[in-house]
Design an enzyme around this catalytic site. Structure first.
Site, PDB file in Angstrom:
ATOM      1  N   TYR A 228       0.817  -1.204   0.000  1.00  0.00           N
ATOM      2  CA  TYR A 228       0.000   0.000   0.000  1.00  0.00           C
ATOM      3  C   TYR A 228       0.857   1.262   0.000  1.00  0.00           C
ATOM      4  O   TYR A 228       0.414   2.317  -0.465  1.00  0.00           O
ATOM      5  CB  TYR A 228      -0.922   0.026   1.217  1.00  0.00           C
ATOM      6  CG  TYR A 228      -1.969  -1.072   1.237  1.00  0.00           C
ATOM      7  CD1 TYR A 228      -2.078  -1.976   0.191  1.00  0.00           C
ATOM      8  CD2 TYR A 228      -2.840  -1.201   2.302  1.00  0.00           C
ATOM      9  CE1 TYR A 228      -3.027  -2.980   0.205  1.00  0.00           C
ATOM     10  CE2 TYR A 228      -3.799  -2.201   2.334  1.00  0.00           C
ATOM     11  CZ  TYR A 228      -3.891  -3.090   1.274  1.00  0.00           C
ATOM     12  OH  TYR A 228      -4.834  -4.074   1.292  1.00  0.00           O
TER      13      TYR A 228
ATOM     14  N   LYS B 280       4.005 -15.117   4.183  1.00  0.00           N
ATOM     15  CA  LYS B 280       4.191 -15.966   2.996  1.00  0.00           C
ATOM     16  C   LYS B 280       5.683 -16.165   2.790  1.00  0.00           C
ATOM     17  O   LYS B 280       6.248 -15.912   1.728  1.00  0.00           O
ATOM     18  CB  LYS B 280       3.532 -15.320   1.770  1.00  0.00           C
ATOM     19  CG  LYS B 280       3.405 -16.235   0.560  1.00  0.00           C
ATOM     20  CD  LYS B 280       2.532 -17.448   0.791  1.00  0.00           C
ATOM     21  CE  LYS B 280       2.416 -18.259  -0.496  1.00  0.00           C
ATOM     22  NZ  LYS B 280       1.742 -19.561  -0.275  1.00  0.00           N
TER      23      LYS B 280
ATOM     24  N   ASP C 101      -2.204 -18.422   2.892  1.00  0.00           N
ATOM     25  CA  ASP C 101      -3.230 -19.238   2.244  1.00  0.00           C
ATOM     26  C   ASP C 101      -3.809 -20.260   3.219  1.00  0.00           C
ATOM     27  O   ASP C 101      -5.023 -20.491   3.256  1.00  0.00           O
ATOM     28  CB  ASP C 101      -2.688 -19.920   0.981  1.00  0.00           C
ATOM     29  CG  ASP C 101      -1.262 -20.412   1.121  1.00  0.00           C
ATOM     30  OD1 ASP C 101      -0.651 -20.243   2.200  1.00  0.00           O
ATOM     31  OD2 ASP C 101      -0.737 -20.980   0.145  1.00  0.00           O
TER      32      ASP C 101
ATOM     33  N   ASP D 179      -5.612  -7.046   5.782  1.00  0.00           N
ATOM     34  CA  ASP D 179      -6.782  -6.465   5.138  1.00  0.00           C
ATOM     35  C   ASP D 179      -7.726  -7.577   4.679  1.00  0.00           C
ATOM     36  O   ASP D 179      -8.947  -7.526   4.905  1.00  0.00           O
ATOM     37  CB  ASP D 179      -6.322  -5.619   3.949  1.00  0.00           C
ATOM     38  CG  ASP D 179      -7.414  -4.690   3.435  1.00  0.00           C
ATOM     39  OD1 ASP D 179      -8.542  -4.737   3.958  1.00  0.00           O
ATOM     40  OD2 ASP D 179      -7.136  -3.920   2.506  1.00  0.00           O
TER      41      ASP D 179
ATOM     42  N   ASP E 292     -11.426  -8.972   6.759  1.00  0.00           N
ATOM     43  CA  ASP E 292     -12.704  -8.940   6.049  1.00  0.00           C
ATOM     44  C   ASP E 292     -13.314 -10.341   5.990  1.00  0.00           C
ATOM     45  O   ASP E 292     -14.529 -10.512   6.128  1.00  0.00           O
ATOM     46  CB  ASP E 292     -12.525  -8.385   4.640  1.00  0.00           C
ATOM     47  CG  ASP E 292     -12.508  -6.858   4.623  1.00  0.00           C
ATOM     48  OD1 ASP E 292     -12.455  -6.268   5.721  1.00  0.00           O
ATOM     49  OD2 ASP E 292     -12.546  -6.272   3.535  1.00  0.00           O
TER      50      ASP E 292
END
Length: 358
Positions: free
Chosen positions: A142, A189, A221, A245, A249
């Site tokens: 970001y 990751k 994942d 993020d 959600d």
């Protein structure tokens, strides 16, 4: 206690829900003898329309001078449909996080038993879930360098982390875990990304300073799958900006709706408190939005920024009582059993205030 609170309603349903978050804070101040003063400022699409800037200088200055910020949402469908627009509402949100040093986003997944049926996940899997996410907020893709080729056919976003950024949020996560169930799951990751390898190495170093906390590591994942398969296994989840993020959600389904989830963005100064549901322009102005996440964001403000735990619990209990009595907004209603107890934004907000006043 005397505190200055800045309210930034923002876009879409933001003004509707922050009305009730602010009202709950005013009721608490009245009942407990605190002195809360409120100011308002622009950010997002509404700020672009009025000033051409998604974060006007006046808003940023007011934010710096406030003790805490209650925020609504930013965003508008016109920007979703036209990615080429250079000035965008979300730029204001990213900038205020950076300017105020809000590097840690706390998202508690607070599960009310009365809403077990509101989720698409089986109640027996959900019951007893209590997760606190720590999402790093000022690094990652970001804020990394962004490039687009002259022919517009190639694009890149730099996923970048500095060690100190991982260290400071890791310390916050471990200290929180010491007050909870003493478990931290760090999500990355590291099998593919170099930035994640730095993340994991740094978390492993920090973990040694908290020997009473159990540390596990999980790839993003797998974490996304485990969050739905067995959410009760998690206590504190520590992760990077992009992964956090997405995961938080996803976790809204545990609570039944995004309309139920509050969040706090903190650093070493002014705290920033907001529901996670976004601007939801499709229902803006229709008295349909769920105000409970904004009310619960106010509760987080009371506890995290002001240290008022009793007052914060009073707000949570008022929300719990409303839900126990079967009242719902449309997003959390069971169509078969809700009947006449489905309320609009205003009616739900008024009911919470009624129980707070009691």
């Amino acid at each position: 206690m005397k505190k200055n609170i800045l309210v930034i309603p923002g876009d879409g349903i933001g003004p509707e829900v922050t009305t009730w978050g602010k009202a709950a804070l005013k009721q608490i101040a009245k009942d407990y003898g605190h002195d809360f003063t409120f100011d308002e400022a622009l950010m997002g699409h509404v700020a672009i329309e009025q000033t051409g800037n998604p974060l006007p200088d006046e808003t940023l200055e007011k934010g710096r001078k406030s003790d805490a910020i209650l925020f609504g949402a930013v965003g508008h469908a016109m920007y979703d449909n036209d990615p080429s627009l250079k000035v965008r509402p979300e730029q204001g949100l990213l900038k205020i996080r950076k300017e105020l040093g809000l590097y840690a986003n706390l998202r508690p997944i607070l599960l009310f038993d009365e809403l077990l049926q509101a989720s698409s996940i089986k109640p027996e899997i959900l019951r007893g879930t209590d997760i606190l996410f720590f999402r790093e907020l000022t690094g990652d893709v970001y804020f990394g360098e962004k490039q687009r080729s002259e022919d517009r056919n190639t694009a890149s976003d730099l996923m970048i982390y500095h060690k100190y950024e991982v260290e400071r949020i890791a310390h916050k996560a471990y200290k929180a875990a010491q007050q909870r169930n003493k478990k931290v799951c760090s999500v990355d990751k590291a099998n593919v990304l170099e930035s994640s390898r730095l993340w994991r190495e740094t978390v492993q170093e920090i973990a040694k300073q908290y020997p009473d906390v159990e540390t596990t590591h999980m790839f993003i994942d797998n974490a996304a799958m485990q969050l739905i398969k067995d959410p009760k296994q998690f206590d504190v989840v520590l992760t990077a900006n992009l992964f956090g993020d997405i995961l938080t959600d996803e976790a809204s389904q545990i609570a039944g709706s995004m309309g139920m989830l509050a969040s706090a963005s903190v650093g070493d100064g002014t705290g920033f408190f907001e529901p996670i549901h976004g601007s939801a322009h499709d229902i803006a102005g229709k008295n349909l939005a769920n105000p409970l996440a904004s009310v619960l964001s106010g509760a987080l403000m009371l506890e995290i920024s002001f240290g008022l735990k009793e007052e914060a619990q009073t707000v949570v209990k008022a929300v719990d009582k409303v839900l126990k009595e079967g009242y719902r907004t449309k997003d959390i209603a069971d169509k078969q059993t809700a009947g006449d107890k489905v309320l609009g934004t205003r009616e739900m907000g008024e009911l919470v205030l009624k129980y707070l006043a009691k």
